[in-house]
Design a protein around this motif. Structure first.
Motif, PDB file in Angstrom:
ATOM      1  N   LEU B 115       0.831  -1.205   0.000  1.00 50.65           N
ATOM      2  CA  LEU B 115       0.000   0.000   0.000  1.00 50.65           C
ATOM      3  C   LEU B 115       0.864   1.254   0.000  1.00 50.65           C
ATOM      4  O   LEU B 115       0.553   2.232  -0.691  1.00 50.65           O
ATOM      5  CB  LEU B 115      -0.942   0.007   1.210  1.00 50.65           C
ATOM      6  N   MET B 132      -8.391   5.391  -1.096  1.00 47.35           N
ATOM      7  CA  MET B 132      -8.001   3.997  -0.994  1.00 47.35           C
ATOM      8  C   MET B 132      -9.240   3.134  -0.862  1.00 47.35           C
ATOM      9  O   MET B 132     -10.160   3.463  -0.118  1.00 47.35           O
ATOM     10  CB  MET B 132      -7.105   3.753   0.217  1.00 47.35           C
ATOM     11  N   ALA B 162     -10.670   6.937   2.334  1.00 46.84           N
ATOM     12  CA  ALA B 162     -10.587   5.488   2.169  1.00 46.84           C
ATOM     13  C   ALA B 162     -11.949   4.857   2.378  1.00 46.84           C
ATOM     14  O   ALA B 162     -12.806   5.396   3.088  1.00 46.84           O
ATOM     15  CB  ALA B 162      -9.580   4.895   3.165  1.00 46.84           C
TER      16      ALA B 162
END
Lengths: 249, 249
Positions: B115, B132, B162
């Protein structure tokens, strides 16, 4: 868990009258026992049975709200039940009360989570070590808050460990001895700021007086080589997380 | 993800040669497009379909290792695939390459997680905002490292959001506008140290120039009252987490 109207830091926590007979007498008894370790059962999903293996027997048990059901399912008696009790079914509550648990019911509108209340009870009981069981699954915000709470300065005087689902977590201040099988994964993550002077023994990728900063992934996926391993921190706080065998929280 | 032997902070990241034709040309093309938002698909469990609703269309996609499979499952083309590719099946790799993705394969022994590599690619591409997708489920240490990574100073110049399972997370530096339905839960959690000067608009429990310290649970379980709400931080970093409708990660 719920929150209260607030426009500044909370100044005082509302304290409920305790419910149940003989609380003071029992509390004095516990204090005389010099309580070494308190198990705190938190809410969320139940742990897989294998994650409960090796929990110390005969330990004082504090349950945070629906954590009481997890304690009973694990074959443990609940000594103190604390929380707003908004997620505990009536049958479990009755069973816990009938078995003599002390119940500390707090209002739903409060500034502390049920887990924070439970950890505070452990402190009040003079715990030298706390193992939290549960506290995972369900809400991401709860999980993140729980991990940060376990590492909070308020519990700096207590040895704090947790079983979150299949994972084991240990809060490291100073030096901790950690148990794991050779080859088992162990990640070291700074909490609340950088962790300095990090030195390890018995891990595959040794650290010597290293600094781990928040957001670096450099401490992820280390491995046990010896049992026990040891992690030492000169400044700051780490959580050491062994994610466990199962692939899923 | 794996780790490298190390006895001090990493000094340099190993860079793989890029694979795939026309990378430089395409990269220049993207830069001309003034990439506003990059979607980063991480590994872990796939998101529930409802959590993918509202993802911006036509966005550049960077996949971290097995996140490529999640991207394809979500109907997205992968523009850049990065990682050690130890958790990506051959068929998905072949499909991604055939569709023209740039592949940046890194050695398994590295100091950064997949990541982290993916977020760095987004930075290189000039992203102004990153969302994300994934990065939850599986290992607790990965989840905690991923959240800390999203909030790391390295990405301070980028608007970071995210989707982790059913939850939405936004990193708050300065001021962020946040979207949620009235009544929806939103927790504010400091990351990497205390967050000072926290002021909110459109939340049930307003904060005015408050300080949230690591380990306090005081910011947990606030609620949207207006859409959009806003959270402002004068010092430090918060993550704002809307845990979502589903009860489980």
């Amino acid at each position: 868990m719920a929150s209260s109207p607030r426009s500044g830091p909370p100044t005082r926590r509302w304290r409920s009258p305790t419910i149940g007979a003989g609380w003071r007498e029992r509390e004095r008894g516990w204090r005389r026992m010099s309580v070494a370790r308190v198990l705190v059962f938190a809410g969320g999903d139940p742990n897989p049975p294998e994650a409960l293996a090796g929990l110390p027997p005969g330990t004082l048990v504090v349950a945070a709200d629906s954590g009481a059901a997890h304690a009973l399912a694990a074959g443990r008696r609940v000594d103190v039940l604390v929380g707003d009790l908004d997620s505990l079914d009536e049958a479990t509550l009755a069973e816990v009360v009938a078995a003599g648990a002390e119940v500390r019911r707090h209002p739903a509108a409060k500034d502390a989570t049920d887990l924070a209340l439970a950890l505070d009870v452990a402190l009040e009981l003079g715990a030298e070590a706390v193992t939290m069981v549960g506290g995972h699954g369900g809400r991401l915000d709860h999980l993140l808050a729980n991990v940060a709470l376990l590492a909070a300065d308020a519990y700096a005087g207590v040895e704090v460990d947790a079983r979150l689902g299949p994972a084991r977590l240990s809060v490291v201040r100073g030096r901790r001895s950690l148990v794991g099988r050779p080859g088992e994964l162990l990640s070291l993550l700074p909490v609340g700021g950088p962790a300095g002077g990090v030195t390890t023994e018995g891990l595959l990728f040794p650290l010597r007086d290293a600094t781990l900063r928040p957001g670096t992934t450099w401490g992820v996926s280390n491995q046990f080589t010896d049992e026990p391993a040891a992690v030492q921190v000169a400044e700051g706080v780490l959580v050491a997380v062994a994610p466990g065998e199962r692939g899923s929280l």
